[in-house]
Design an enzyme around this catalytic site. Structure first.
Site, PDB file in Angstrom:
ATOM      1  N   CYS A  20      -0.562   4.140   2.172  1.00 61.82           N
ATOM      2  CA  CYS A  20      -0.109   3.841   3.709  1.00 61.82           C
ATOM      3  C   CYS A  20       1.198   4.240   3.975  1.00 61.82           C
ATOM      4  O   CYS A  20       1.325   4.866   4.968  1.00 61.82           O
ATOM      5  CB  CYS A  20      -0.833   2.631   4.163  1.00 61.82           C
ATOM      6  SG  CYS A  20      -2.145   1.769   3.403  1.00 61.82           S
ATOM      7  N   ASP A  21       2.035   3.723   3.093  1.00 58.38           N
ATOM      8  CA  ASP A  21       3.319   3.756   3.555  1.00 58.38           C
ATOM      9  C   ASP A  21       4.450   4.627   2.981  1.00 58.38           C
ATOM     10  O   ASP A  21       5.477   4.815   3.482  1.00 58.38           O
ATOM     11  CB  ASP A  21       3.930   2.201   3.415  1.00 58.38           C
ATOM     12  CG  ASP A  21       3.226   1.178   4.267  1.00 58.38           C
ATOM     13  OD1 ASP A  21       2.828   1.749   5.667  1.00 58.38           O
ATOM     14  OD2 ASP A  21       2.835   0.156   4.103  1.00 58.38           O
TER      15      ASP A  21
ATOM     16  N   CYS B 299       0.728  -1.089   0.040  1.00 62.03           N
ATOM     17  CA  CYS B 299      -0.147  -0.136  -0.064  1.00 62.03           C
ATOM     18  C   CYS B 299       0.957   1.281   0.020  1.00 62.03           C
ATOM     19  O   CYS B 299       1.494   1.716   1.202  1.00 62.03           O
ATOM     20  CB  CYS B 299      -0.966  -0.162   1.284  1.00 62.03           C
ATOM     21  SG  CYS B 299      -1.966   1.488   1.311  1.00 62.03           S
TER      22      CYS B 299
END
Ligand code: NAP
Length: 329
Positions: free
Chosen positions: A149-150, A146
């Site tokens: 997200c990261d 992701c």
């Protein structure tokens, strides 16, 4: 397994899955007057909610963040009375003899069991793993599925993106907002991604390509320190790329494990649904990324879902004896 007796309501339709397909089915079913429950995953999220920008869903010329889009879907479907609960569904089985009504389905979740006359499966698909040494060990320590997200953890660092499809290229482009260098490792000499995304990637100075290459190992001590790749055409070009992160986008695997004994699936596990979104089990319909089809997009999931909800409506009305359209199948 001990079967829990249910005393809760019998829904007309239960929808399993809270992505674009599930929520569109929920909108149509509840707006169609059916008593409808949508069960979204408790321990998982729809892929779209971690997509930074959706720019090919009609009506949003500037694009829209995936999470925001899903929130809009929820608001709209709740306006028509859709109930949304979080529960991880583990099993669906026919209602047993003596249960009232005898036709319909038991939907068993981690929290509760539910009953419905019809079920719509909209369970989507999840990221496929590479299956190489180091991948599992470094999840959350440099291996990610992701970018939204990261990605921000990799400001001014170097990362590898594995894959050559739309997801890999789109997420690689997103990662260039943070990382100083993104190397796309792809097993062939050309990308599968749509030409528009390819053009953007080729024009981006922060993106490099390792063609004809597969990942053999993800290496590191406590966190990812390098990705070992093998060049399939020229073994001498095999090497370790020193990076802090490895983002894996090598396709999808359908979330259908719990229904493979119930409905017919193709060899990859995608549910076989006909043009009316009927599956091989009477009263079970399917839509979205979990079905076998050519194109997996938000817009196609929504289209399938409207059809699935309408088919479920006809089915339920037929069971109750108040069909308006006058079809019996
Ligand atoms: P995909 O289209 O199936 O592409 C997967 C990519 O990973 C392919 O390039 C494939 O290589 C590669 N691959 C598969 N297994 C591999 C392995 N074991 N090792 C190395 N590489 C491997 O998957 P996706 O990109 O996740 O897209 C899924 C669906 O969502 C598609 O229908 C896509 O169009 C859609 N999507 C659309 C958008 C958009 O419209 N903006 C964005 C994201 C996703 P080969 O090419 O050699 O097979």
């Amino acid at each position: 397994m001990e079967q829990k007796k249910e005393s809760g309501p019998v829904y007309d339709v239960i929808i399993v899955g809270g992505g674009p397909g599930g929520l569109t089915a929920g909108l149509y079913a509840s707006r169609g007057g059916l008593k409808t429950l949508l069960l979204e995953g408790e321990s998982s999220v729809s892929q779209i909610t971690v997509t930074d920008l959706v720019e090919n869903y009609p009506g949003f010329p500037e694009g829209i963040n995936g999470y925001d889009l899903i929130e809009r879907f929820k608001t709209q479907s709740r306006q028509f009375g859709l109930t949304i609960l979080a529960d991880d569904i583990r099993e669906i089985s026919p209602r047993s003899e003596g249960e009232e009504p005898e036709i319909g389905w038991f939907v068993k979740g981690g929290r509760n069991n539910y009953r419905a006359l019809a079920v719509i499966l909209a369970t989507g698909a999840n990221w496929r793993r590479l299956g190489v040494p180091g991948e599992e060990a470094f999840v959350g320590k440099g291996v990610s599925y992701c970018a939204t997200c990261d990605g921000p953890f990799y400001r001014e660092r170097e990362v590898v993106v594995v894959g050559g499809g739309d997801t890999a290229v789109q997420e690689a482009l997103f990662l260039t907002r943070f990382a100083r260098k993104v190397t796309i490792v792809h097993r062939r000499d050309r990308l599968r991604a749509t030409p528009l995304l390819q053009e953007r990637a080729f024009a981006n100075e922060r993106i490099e390509f390792a063609w004809d290459s597969v990942v053999e190992e993800i290496q590191g001590k406590d966190f990812v320190e390098g990705v070992k790749i093998k060049n399939l055409r020229n073994p001498e070009m095999s090497k370790v790329i020193p990076v802090d992160g490895a983002f894996v986008f090598v396709g999808l695997t359908p979330n259908t494990g719990f229904v493979r004994q119930l409905v017919a699936c193709d060899e990859s596990g995608y549910i076989l649904a006909d043009s009316e979104m009927k599956t091989s089990a009477k009263g079970i319909f399917a839509c979205g990324d979990c079905i076998s089809k050519l194109l997996r997009q938000v817009v196609t999931a929504c289209g399938d879902a409207a059809t699935a909800a309408f088919s479920a409506q006809l089915y339920v009305e037929d069971l109750k004896g108040d069909t308006y359209v006058g079809r019996s199948s």
